[in-house]
Design an enzyme around this catalytic site. Structure first.
Site, PDB file in Angstrom:
ATOM      1  N   HIS A 160      10.680   7.458   6.528  1.00 39.74           N
ATOM      2  CA  HIS A 160       9.494   7.383   7.411  1.00 39.74           C
ATOM      3  C   HIS A 160       8.557   6.242   6.995  1.00 39.74           C
ATOM      4  O   HIS A 160       7.355   6.307   7.231  1.00 39.74           O
ATOM      5  CB  HIS A 160       8.712   8.694   7.416  1.00 39.74           C
ATOM      6  N   LYS A 293       0.048 -20.236   5.411  1.00 37.28           N
ATOM      7  CA  LYS A 293       1.141 -19.366   5.849  1.00 37.28           C
ATOM      8  C   LYS A 293       2.522 -19.839   5.404  1.00 37.28           C
ATOM      9  O   LYS A 293       2.819 -21.019   5.394  1.00 37.28           O
ATOM     10  CB  LYS A 293       1.147 -19.241   7.380  1.00 37.28           C
TER      11      LYS A 293
END
Ligand code: ARG
Length: 466
Positions: A160, A293
């Site tokens: 999960h 980035k």
């Protein structure tokens, strides 16, 4: 506007050739030209068979085969002019051959483009499955190298996307090796089912001429392990069956599902939030606006291309499902999705290998994440089970401990022995030893578990296999 010239191979009953738009619309040579090596191979075998049964002379056969070799050489050298007026790869080659070798007018005896294209594609699939197998091997080797490198690094395993139990990085990566291993089996199965020769099925109902299908099959390598020829047993099925196309595209899509999940793990692990792995500059890209980035584009594209491969399966299934037997021109649309699935699968697997090659785990970040004592709550349940507490009760006891640790704002392993014993008196001073991650993994040495010895066994199994 109709063109004046008739189509050279089938134009007998026509008074004019196809409209220009129809030519552009219906040609396939722009994408099936890549079948040329298989088409030439098939034609050479067919010519040999025609000579073998005496339909053409040995001399004519020699001339045809020599001519075909020369054409393939020209094609490979980029010296062949493909013409959409000749529709497809089959007619382009045959018409050029007929210009060069008069005997080539006999080559299409007892053959249709329907069994010809089926044969070309079966040869293609046998080749393509081998290529994908090799590319899978390269991706698996890259995974294996990374797994071996990171053998001693532990991380939380997730269910999960919540921290569940500790595992080794190697165990996690080996899961993907298993998936790709199953992909290899799938492609091997497809190659085996491709290994049946449809030549001789003709357009739909074979031929009245005394051909020798078994001869052609042997000539083309459509044989079983004992060398016995394998000829497709039903001419109508043989010319309209597209199972292999769907199976091949499905196997590519399934492989894509596997690499897409791997990609998702890599993208997560590479994020600042996880920080488990650093991806190489060579397979990441920057942002045109944000100078800081470094984006995991290779894995994002891999995830995206997996979706594209699923589209190909849908296209192929939808194309075939409503078709009456046998060949319908719809089926010409079977090739672009298959070729794209093949090309993209090979490229994707090589990009995986390249992206993993320079990847490096951040041991500190992994260690910090796996040090979360809650990961061993289940082992604590086992601790009580060993001391005679029924599993369901033990589960509740540890649940209560977790609740207490939240209440006291303390990590699970820092609760006091007094508090712990208040909840269940089976706890001893040694209860905290459960929180030793390497020790916890050493207790998981049964087949398929993440214990270090078992993982080592799996690593060496795959080292040998690859
Ligand atoms: N280019 C065609 C295809 O790929 C070859 C078969 C054509 N057969 C025919 N009857 N028109 O489907």
């Amino acid at each position: 506007m109709a063109k004046k010239g008739k189509q050279a191979t089938w134009g007998g009953r026509f008074t004019s050739g196809p409209a220009e738009l129809m030519q552009v619309f219906s040609e396939s040579v722009s994408f099936d030209a890549r079948l040329a090596p298989f088409d030439v191979q098939g034609s050479k075998a067919h010519a040999a068979m025609l000579a073998h049964v005496g339909i053409i002379s040995k001399k004519e056969c020699r001339e045809i085969r020599k001519g075909l070799d020369a054409i393939l050489k020209d094609i490979e050298a980029g010296n062949f002019t493909w013409d959409i007026a000749s529709e497809d790869v089959h007619m382009n080659i045959e018409q050029e051959l007929t210009k060069r070798v008069p005997a080539a007018a006999k080559l299409h005896t007892a053959r249709s483009r329907n069994d010809q294209v089926a044969t070309d594609m079966r040869l293609f699939f046998k080749h393509a499955c081998e290529e994908v197998d090799a590319a899978l091997g390269r991706a698996m080797s890259a995974l294996l190298a990374l797994a071996k490198d990171a053998k001693e690094i532990y991380i939380p395993g997730y269910t999960h996307l919540q921290r569940a139990q500790p595992v080794s990085v190697a165990h996690h990566l080996l899961a993907y090796i298993e998936m790709f291993g199953r992909d290899r089996d799938r492609f091997a199965g497809i190659a085996d089912r491709a290994n049946w020769c449809p030549l001789g099925s003709g357009a739909i109902a074979g031929t009245t001429l005394p051909i020798d299908r078994e001869f052609t099959a042997v000539e083309l390598g459509f044989t079983d392990v004992k060398g016995k020829p394998r000829c497709t047993p039903n001419s109508m099925d043989a010319v309209s069956d597209r199972d292999l196309f769907i199976e091949f595209a499905s196997a590519c899509a399934m492989c894509g599902v596997h690499w897409s999940r791997l990609s998702e793990d890599m993208i997560l692990w590479n994020s600042a939030e996880f920080g488990f792995i650093k991806l190489p500059d060579s397979f990441t890209t920057g942002s045109s606006l944000m100078p800081q980035k470094k984006n995991p584009d290779s894995f994002e594209l891999l995830r995206g291309k997996a979706a594209r491969l699923q589209g190909h399966v849908t296209a192929l299934m939808a194309m075939v499902k409503g078709l009456p037997l046998t060949y319908n021109r719809d089926l010409q649309e079977d090739k672009p999705p298959v070729f794209d699935a093949f090309d993209q699968t090979i490229m994707c697997l090589d990009v995986i290998a390249g992206s993993l090659d320079g990847a490096a785990f951040n041991e500190q970040k992994c260690a910090a994440a796996v040090s979360d004592p809650a990961l061993l709550a289940t082992d604590l349940v086992d601790y009580l089970v060993v001391r005679g507490v029924p599993f369901r009760d033990a589960h509740h006891v540890i649940g209560a401990l977790v609740g207490l640790s939240e209440e006291q704002e303390l990590p699970l392993n820092e609760l006091s022995l007094k508090d712990v014993q208040k909840i269940n008196k089976k706890f001893d001073a040694d209860w905290v030893e459960v929180f030793d991650v390497p020790a916890a993994l050493r207790k998981r040495e049964k087949t398929g578990m993440p214990g270090p010895k078992e993982v080592k066994k799996q690593l060496s199994k795959w080292s040998k296999a690859l």
